[in-house]
Design a protein around this motif. Structure first.
Motif, PDB file in Angstrom:
ATOM      1  N   PRO A 123      30.734  39.569  37.698  1.00 54.94           N
ATOM      2  CA  PRO A 123      31.743  38.740  38.355  1.00 54.94           C
ATOM      3  C   PRO A 123      32.786  39.561  39.120  1.00 54.94           C
ATOM      4  O   PRO A 123      33.217  39.163  40.203  1.00 54.94           O
ATOM      5  N   GLU A 183      32.281  42.412  40.587  1.00 54.40           N
ATOM      6  CA  GLU A 183      31.599  42.820  41.803  1.00 54.40           C
ATOM      7  C   GLU A 183      31.584  41.666  42.811  1.00 54.40           C
ATOM      8  O   GLU A 183      31.892  41.843  43.989  1.00 54.40           O
ATOM      9  N   ALA A 184      31.236  40.474  42.299  1.00 59.12           N
ATOM     10  CA  ALA A 184      31.129  39.316  43.186  1.00 59.12           C
ATOM     11  C   ALA A 184      32.471  38.986  43.820  1.00 59.12           C
ATOM     12  O   ALA A 184      32.543  38.719  45.022  1.00 59.12           O
ATOM     13  N   ILE A 185      33.535  39.011  43.008  1.00 61.09           N
ATOM     14  CA  ILE A 185      34.851  38.659  43.558  1.00 61.09           C
ATOM     15  C   ILE A 185      35.312  39.727  44.546  1.00 61.09           C
ATOM     16  O   ILE A 185      35.857  39.425  45.598  1.00 61.09           O
ATOM     17  N   SER A 186      35.054  41.008  44.230  1.00 61.66           N
ATOM     18  CA  SER A 186      35.529  42.026  45.169  1.00 61.66           C
ATOM     19  C   SER A 186      34.711  42.004  46.458  1.00 61.66           C
ATOM     20  O   SER A 186      35.203  42.389  47.512  1.00 61.66           O
ATOM     21  N   ALA A 187      33.467  41.498  46.383  1.00 51.55           N
ATOM     22  CA  ALA A 187      32.665  41.384  47.609  1.00 51.55           C
ATOM     23  C   ALA A 187      33.194  40.309  48.551  1.00 51.55           C
ATOM     24  O   ALA A 187      32.859  40.293  49.728  1.00 51.55           O
ATOM     25  N   THR A 188      34.030  39.392  48.040  1.00 52.85           N
ATOM     26  CA  THR A 188      34.558  38.342  48.923  1.00 52.85           C
ATOM     27  C   THR A 188      35.763  38.830  49.711  1.00 52.85           C
ATOM     28  O   THR A 188      36.320  38.078  50.490  1.00 52.85           O
ATOM     29  N   GLY A 189      36.194  40.076  49.469  1.00 49.12           N
ATOM     30  CA  GLY A 189      37.356  40.598  50.177  1.00 49.12           C
ATOM     31  C   GLY A 189      38.660  40.277  49.478  1.00 49.12           C
ATOM     32  O   GLY A 189      39.718  40.332  50.089  1.00 49.12           O
ATOM     33  N   ALA A 190      38.585  39.939  48.177  1.00 50.39           N
ATOM     34  CA  ALA A 190      39.799  39.646  47.420  1.00 50.39           C
ATOM     35  C   ALA A 190      40.557  40.940  47.143  1.00 50.39           C
ATOM     36  O   ALA A 190      39.965  42.013  47.120  1.00 50.39           O
ATOM     37  N   ASN A 191      41.892  40.829  46.917  1.00 51.91           N
ATOM     38  CA  ASN A 191      42.646  42.035  46.600  1.00 51.91           C
ATOM     39  C   ASN A 191      42.607  42.310  45.098  1.00 51.91           C
ATOM     40  O   ASN A 191      42.075  41.534  44.316  1.00 51.91           O
ATOM     41  N   VAL A 208      44.759  42.277  42.582  1.00 48.27           N
ATOM     42  CA  VAL A 208      45.310  41.304  41.638  1.00 48.27           C
ATOM     43  C   VAL A 208      44.357  40.114  41.500  1.00 48.27           C
ATOM     44  O   VAL A 208      44.091  39.630  40.398  1.00 48.27           O
ATOM     45  N   GLN A 209      43.833  39.658  42.638  1.00 48.01           N
ATOM     46  CA  GLN A 209      42.912  38.511  42.593  1.00 48.01           C
ATOM     47  C   GLN A 209      41.633  38.858  41.846  1.00 48.01           C
ATOM     48  O   GLN A 209      41.101  38.039  41.101  1.00 48.01           O
ATOM     49  N   TRP A 211      42.481  38.707  38.221  1.00 46.06           N
ATOM     50  CA  TRP A 211      42.751  37.350  37.749  1.00 46.06           C
ATOM     51  C   TRP A 211      41.474  36.507  37.657  1.00 46.06           C
ATOM     52  O   TRP A 211      41.297  35.722  36.747  1.00 46.06           O
ATOM     53  N   TYR A 212      40.573  36.665  38.648  1.00 47.49           N
ATOM     54  CA  TYR A 212      39.356  35.839  38.659  1.00 47.49           C
ATOM     55  C   TYR A 212      38.161  36.507  38.000  1.00 47.49           C
ATOM     56  O   TYR A 212      37.317  35.849  37.412  1.00 47.49           O
TER      57      TYR A 212
END
Lengths: 358, 253
Positions: A263, A265-273, A275-276, A279-280
């Motif tokens: 997860p 990896e997946a969230i960082s692949a969306t371009g999230a910063n 903190v995000q 958090w996610y």
């Protein structure tokens, strides 16, 4: 190693260079460890086995000169040892030159170190079956056990109030430790902090501080705070609070280090910063382990709070040490039974809660 | 060119040389499939394109811009234009399907709003539209880990659609699904590729799926490209070169 894109690199060279660098570093570590092994053996042989056992000295002579000479000898022998095929540390770090020779030398030196440690331990603890089974000793044991099993019920209500105080000390220490622990745990999780040098430095410093705080037992913190804020429940609570932060931050951060990377990896692949991502990707995975650790820590804190009372941290422990000082063993018996009962109940409750939330 | 990869090398810290100078380029609208044995470097290659893994050397150009060395805000902006779907779905298990889908939009939501989970109506509507695209609107309020594998992968696709990606990377998206579900999930990729014009780069194992969906194929072996061409041109000889002498094709329909 990130090479510049324009330069044609030879990958085999990078691999080889990394390997050589690692071997060199390991050899330095092996030399240091070998020096330690030699120094340790010499000191133990001389002080524990020779002085204490053979010469039966009570007061051991001590001078920095002696230690210094032993240390210099160890350095010479250690360096020499590490550069031969028989080195124990070279084997441990996986850079042994000749595995066949090393195999049996490792066994010999390993056994040697283990045996002198065991013998030294035996000598240092003054192990004595005579003391354990002397008739005088047995009589003392009979006296105290007899009293403990005939508890004095006259102080029951006092003891009840004291033990409730103890439970509250533990509960409050656990509750108010949660926010600082949460905060610290993210900064002491290796997988979140290793990205750049600054955050890694923060991680490292915080880890050292927390390890230091944790290595001081709550009992000692209670002594410190009983001087700081005065003897009583507040000192005990603060002592537990400090120690709970330090040890739970480690557990929490290990939970963060052990999360599923998917997860994140997946969230960082969306371009999230950053903190995000935390958090996610991280937080939803660690809520349950955190809850479980915290409840378990409450249980531990109840046990610790009784001990902390012995040095003036309030609650049932303080009461226990007072009656023990007066040698009133029947009262002590009641208090011990009550502590055992409460600890058993807390243990059961916390186990059931932890089972339920998973 | 939407993607241009040049002489890409990746050497892991343990010494594994996963990519050995891979170069290729992708035209907009292509459905490029990468095949090869496990450990041939397929996953590493995809992750080097969107910088989940830092390449050791070489360059990756996305929309004509070198993204190999950008950092911070620039890198996040580039990442937010590249969607990615994983073999293990990688959803946030304990959160609702809707939250999972919206998490694809995090690059465009402020940190503060995303922590409070305060999302604009437009974003929520967009999430529902994307769930509709993959056909599971009715599951929006359910916890993600209560869905079946195929449904979870469709949620993951919807999440990547939230990025309005120019490029969609898929790392063995059907490898943990059964054959029937595999086909239906692959069908959604085809739909996105055809209807939205999104370029897709996809790692696959099964040749039958490759023949059905790919517009072009690249085969990797031990970190090097050994085949590049149309899916129809992979004959018995090529098959044995790519998958080894012992290999035999398994037909899944």
């Amino acid at each position: 190693m990130i090479a510049e894109p324009e330069i044609e690199i030879l990958p085999h060279k990078i691999i080889e260079r990394n390997k050589q660098r690692e071997d060199k570093f390991n050899f330095v570590k092996a030399v240091l460890l070998d020096i330690f092994f030699v120094f340790y053996s010499v000191v133990v042989l001389k002080r524990a086995i020779y002085y204490k056992f053979f010469l039966e000295m009570r007061e051991l002579p001590f001078s920095w000169g002696d230690i210094g000479i032993l240390f210099i000898i160890s350095i010479v022998v250690g360096i020499f040892w590490a550069s031969t095929k028989t080195s124990l540390s070279c084997k441990l770090f996986g850079i042994a030159k000749d595995n066949k020779t090393t195999k049996w030398t490792v066994e010999i030196f390993g056994w040697f170190l283990f045996n002198i440690t065991f013998i030294a331990g035996w000598i240092v603890t003054k192990f004595s079956l005579v003391d354990l089974f002397s008739s005088e000793g047995i009589q003392g044991a009979q006296r105290i056990f007899g009293a403990l099993f005939q508890p004095e019920m006259g102080i029951f209500d006092d003891a009840l109030f004291a033990i409730i105080e103890t439970i509250y000390i533990a509960l409050l220490a656990t509750l108010i430790s949660i926010p600082p622990t949460l905060f610290l745990s993210f900064f002491t999780a290796r997988n979140l902090m290793r990205d750049n040098k600054v955050s890694f430095a923060v991680y490292y410093v915080l880890r050292i501080i927390l390890n230091f705080v944790r290595s001081i037992e709550p009992l000692i913190w209670a002594i410190i705070f009983s001087v700081w804020v005065g003897i009583g429940p507040f000192a005990g609570m603060i002592a537990l609070f400090i120690h709970t932060i330090a040890s739970n931050a480690k557990l929490y951060s290990e939970a963060i280090e052990n999360i599923e990377q998917g997860p994140v990896e997946a969230i960082s692949a969306t371009g999230a910063n950053k903190v995000q991502i935390v958090w996610y990707g991280v937080v939803p995975q660690i809520i349950l382990p955190f809850l479980s650790f915290t409840i378990y820590r409450w249980d531990i804190n109840v046990r610790m709070a009784t001990v902390i009372g012995l040095v003036g941290g309030g609650g049932i422990g303080t009461m226990l040490i007072q009656y023990q000082g007066l040698a009133r063993w029947h009262e002590v018996g009641l208090i011990i039974l009550m502590i055992a009962f409460v600890v058993w109940v807390m243990d059961y409750i916390s186990a059931r809660i932890r089972e339920a939330i998973y | 060119m939407i993607v241009e990869v040049k002489k890409l090398h990746k050497i892991y810290n343990n010494g594994t040389h996963a990519l050995k100078g891979v170069s290729f380029s992708v035209q907009p609208g292509e459905f490029l499939v990468i095949i090869g044995l496990s450990g041939s470097g397929k996953s590493t290659l995809l992750r080097c394109i969107n910088r989940l893994i830092e390449p050791t050397s070489g360059t990756v150009k996305f929309l004509g811009k070198d993204i190999t060395h950008i950092k911070g805000e620039q890198l996040r902006r580039a990442k937010s234009q590249i969607g990615m779907v994983f073999q293990q779905f990688n959803l946030i298990r304990r959160r609702s399907v809707l939250t999972n889908v919206i998490s694809g939009k995090l690059g465009a939501i402020s940190t503060f709003d995303s922590i409070l989970e305060r999302f604009d109506k437009e974003i929520i509507d967009e999430a529902y539209r994307n769930l509709e695209t993959v056909g599971i609107t009715e599951k929006a309020r359910i916890r993600a880990d209560s869905l079946s594998g195929g449904q979870q992968q469709r949620v993951a696709i919807a999440r990547s659609l939230m990025q309005n990606p120019k490029l969609l990377l898929a790392d063995e998206p059907v490898a943990s699904l059964d054959p029937a579900t595999s086909n239906s999930v692959m069908h959604y990729f085809e739909k996105i590729n055809k209807d939205l014009g999104t370029t897709v780069i996809c790692n696959l194992h099964f040749l039958s799926l490759v023949r059905k969906y790919a517009s072009r194929v690249i085969a990797l072996k031990a970190g090097e490209i050994i085949y590049e061409g149309l899916p129809g041109e992979i004959n018995e000889t090529w098959f044995r070169t790519i998958y080894g002498e012992e290999a035999e094709e398994v037909e899944i329909r």
